[in-house]
Scaffold this motif. Sequence first.
Motif, PDB file in Angstrom:
ATOM      1  N   ARG A 668       0.817  -1.212   0.000  1.00 29.72           N
ATOM      2  CA  ARG A 668       0.000   0.000   0.000  1.00 29.72           C
ATOM      3  C   ARG A 668       0.855   1.267   0.000  1.00 29.72           C
ATOM      4  O   ARG A 668       0.456   2.297  -0.542  1.00 29.72           O
ATOM      5  CB  ARG A 668      -0.930  -0.008   1.218  1.00 29.72           C
ATOM      6  CG  ARG A 668      -2.119  -0.954   1.045  1.00 29.72           C
ATOM      7  CD  ARG A 668      -2.947  -1.062   2.303  1.00 29.72           C
ATOM      8  NE  ARG A 668      -4.106  -1.926   2.083  1.00 29.72           N
ATOM      9  CZ  ARG A 668      -4.713  -2.614   3.037  1.00 29.72           C
ATOM     10  NH1 ARG A 668      -4.265  -2.539   4.288  1.00 29.72           N
ATOM     11  NH2 ARG A 668      -5.750  -3.372   2.758  1.00 29.72           N
ATOM     12  N   ALA A 673      -3.985   4.663  -3.771  1.00 32.38           N
ATOM     13  CA  ALA A 673      -5.151   3.983  -3.180  1.00 32.38           C
ATOM     14  C   ALA A 673      -6.060   3.389  -4.238  1.00 32.38           C
ATOM     15  O   ALA A 673      -6.600   2.291  -4.063  1.00 32.38           O
ATOM     16  CB  ALA A 673      -5.922   4.972  -2.301  1.00 32.38           C
ATOM     17  N   MET A 676      -4.600   0.015  -5.639  1.00 32.83           N
ATOM     18  CA  MET A 676      -4.337  -1.092  -4.727  1.00 32.83           C
ATOM     19  C   MET A 676      -5.346  -2.211  -4.973  1.00 32.83           C
ATOM     20  O   MET A 676      -6.554  -1.981  -4.954  1.00 32.83           O
ATOM     21  CB  MET A 676      -4.435  -0.609  -3.277  1.00 32.83           C
ATOM     22  CG  MET A 676      -4.120  -1.687  -2.261  1.00 32.83           C
ATOM     23  SD  MET A 676      -2.377  -2.209  -2.338  1.00 32.83           S
ATOM     24  CE  MET A 676      -2.451  -3.733  -1.397  1.00 32.83           C
TER      25      MET A 676
END
Length: 857
Positions: A668, A673, A676
Amino acid sequence: MTVLKTSLRNFLAHKGRMALSAVAVLLSVAFVCGTLVFTDTMNATFDKLFANTAADVSVGPKKNDDAQQTGKPATVPASLRAKLAKVEGVTKVEPSADSQQLTVVDGRKKSLSPTSGAPTVGTNWDESQKKSVEITSGHEPHGPAETVVDADTAGKHGVKTGDTLRVIAAPGDFSVKVVGIATFKTTNPGAALFYFDTPTAQAKLLGSTGEFSGYGLTAASGVSDEQLKERVSAALGSSAGDYALRTAAESKEENKKDVGSFLDVMKYALLGFAGIAVLVGIFLIVNTFSMLVAQRTREIGLMRAIGSSRWQILRSVLVEAVLLGVVGSVLGIGGGVALAVGLMELMGSMGMKLDMDELTIKAATPVVGLAIGVVVTVLAACLPAFKATKISPMAALRDAGTPADGKAGKVRAAIGLVLTAVGGLALVAAAKSDDAAAGSGMLGIGVFLTLVGFVVVGPLLAGFVVRVISAIVLRVFGPVGRLAERNALRNPRRTGATASALMIGLALVAALSVVGSSMVASATDQLDKSVGADFIVQSENQQPLNPAVVKAIKSAGHVEHVTEYTIVNAKITTPDGKITTQRLSAVTPTYADDVRAETVKGNLKDAYGKDAMSVPEGFAKDHGIKLGDRLKVAMVDGRTAQLTVKAVTSDDTSIDQGAMYTNIATARSYLPADKMPLDFMVLAKAADGQTKEAAAALKASVEDYPQVKVRDQSDYKKLIKDQVGQLLNMIYGLLALAIIVAVLGVVNTLALSVVERTREIGLLRAIGLSRRQMRRMIRLESVVIALFGALLGLGLGMAWGTTSQKLLALQGLGVLDIPWPTITAVFLGSAVVGLLAALVPAFRAGRMNVLNAIATD
């Protein structure tokens, strides 16, 4: 002309004896033709669907097999629409917003996804959809709370206009009301389709109103698709390489490639099983013609005495074979069309509605069917035909019938033993191989040689094995049992050939049973040894878990910890300078407790530290990686990390074999974001002594997500067993055709044997053998032949299966498990098959008139 007339007369005179051989040809040809018609129909249907739905030019995201599985489809910017609309020759730009990463549930919390493995598709409704579907009830979707459902899905699940559905997608859940039902104009490919208005599809499926899945462009009159594609490419300039530009023909070809690969696998798999049936049918045909020639020894000798040449005798028998092949093939072609229609109906029951108007019978199909049937029949008849040419004119002076063939040829026996021995050595070499590729090659050689060897040496084995079986099975029946034994032994070649046909099918059944049972046992053993987690949570449709699902699981009570598991794609630069694309298993540190991976160097828990990782033993050896090495790991769609190797894991496992581990927090930190990957699986450990309570809490937490299943270890073992069982049952079903043909061979052999022994049967009846005893004798003979074939087949199959398991052990499947209940059931079932095969021949033998039978020449 005389030869042709004689052949035709003989064929018609013995049409009853030819019938079962014709059925064998019919079944084999029907399987081949049915497969071709079915797959050609599927191809034609999808061609029509793709042709109807393809835009003149399409613009979409460039395909990236290494993209992270974020649950959201690849997209192109919405701002591109205005630029495309300005391209000269473009009359219409139709954007698409679609996703297959969704689940739709009804008011009863039941999933509406297909059970056939076809996708659930959510897409935007626009004018282009009218090419493939039309709204037959209700109206188009308007606004964020409306949807249109395809008619097949609606009918299957009882969905009606006015119903409320819940859509679960990666960006989030939302509820919609069904306002319309859309019916396909062509073929429903089996998918469940849900249509939304364009802004809703963008926001709820793609996660942004600033993105589209792609664009469909319509060319102006006089502008070809190729010209328009070139203009679009020029307009995009240097960024054209970032997109996939395709003409309608290219889109159709690309779609065909995706579907065609699946259809090709299906086609060649079915043709493979058809080939097995053809091989088994050859034994039946050889036996039929061998017995017919033997029974006509006196007749052929008379023909030779009055001037017929060897060539004419050969032609006579081969012409009969051609007639048999033609009749069986013509009927088989018709049967193949019927089989294809049946397969289409079966696909329809699974959700893929295939229109009978699309039934495609190419000109090559009947030609192929006829060629296979005739060529196979003629080749099978060649050996008996050549034997017929060796019959001398003096045979006209002898009694008709087949002389007893008590001993198989010594040369044949020697060849068979050599082939079997060499094949056995190849199997041993395969079992001891340390290289899967080399071992597989030796396995193939071993299977082929042992199969051929057993077929060749069959007559020699018959003399010994039949006596052993008879001593166990037949002696209790007294003189009748002894007679049955002598009948089975009087012609070892015939008994061997008949049993060999049954042997082939049962050998494959036994081999697959051993492999399947060993796979289940190995996976179960690995679960017991390696998995410490109490529960495994996965999506049934193999999609990543929605973030809301993971959040709900983490909030469940009575759970000690929850471990997340996802896959991150990355390019790794190794110390030897090579760059390879790898899949990193990004997990939370508790994974080391939930899955006990054996390490050969280092400590796996250290691999879950900051900027750390593990590598598998084989990868480390191939690239010279040592503990403490820092590897350059470029996350796809993210930044490049320098990860330190803290552990080397063993390759001697079937769970996560070859996996590279790192902390999910590490992944991560190097990925945005929105790039991911979603969790692929979640593991959960119950609090001490609260397993039942934890199970109930976890299941309650995912109650709103019917696609997600919570399984404990016993449930997971059952899942593996069921999946392997379903695959094996499908294969057994396809092998059933070969076994049916083999059973027909037993029936035909017995039927012709009864005709051949007509006078003998009459004499036996005359000296006191009752009808009941006569029927029993025929049945017992059939049982012995069937058990002989089963014994050879099961023994050979277990040898193949055991060798295959030794190769699978290289992939971590190290447990050999012989499914004795299955093997025993197949062996006993063979005796039942033998009894059933003998019903008609035994009935006919028992019905013979004693005086007429004795008077038979």
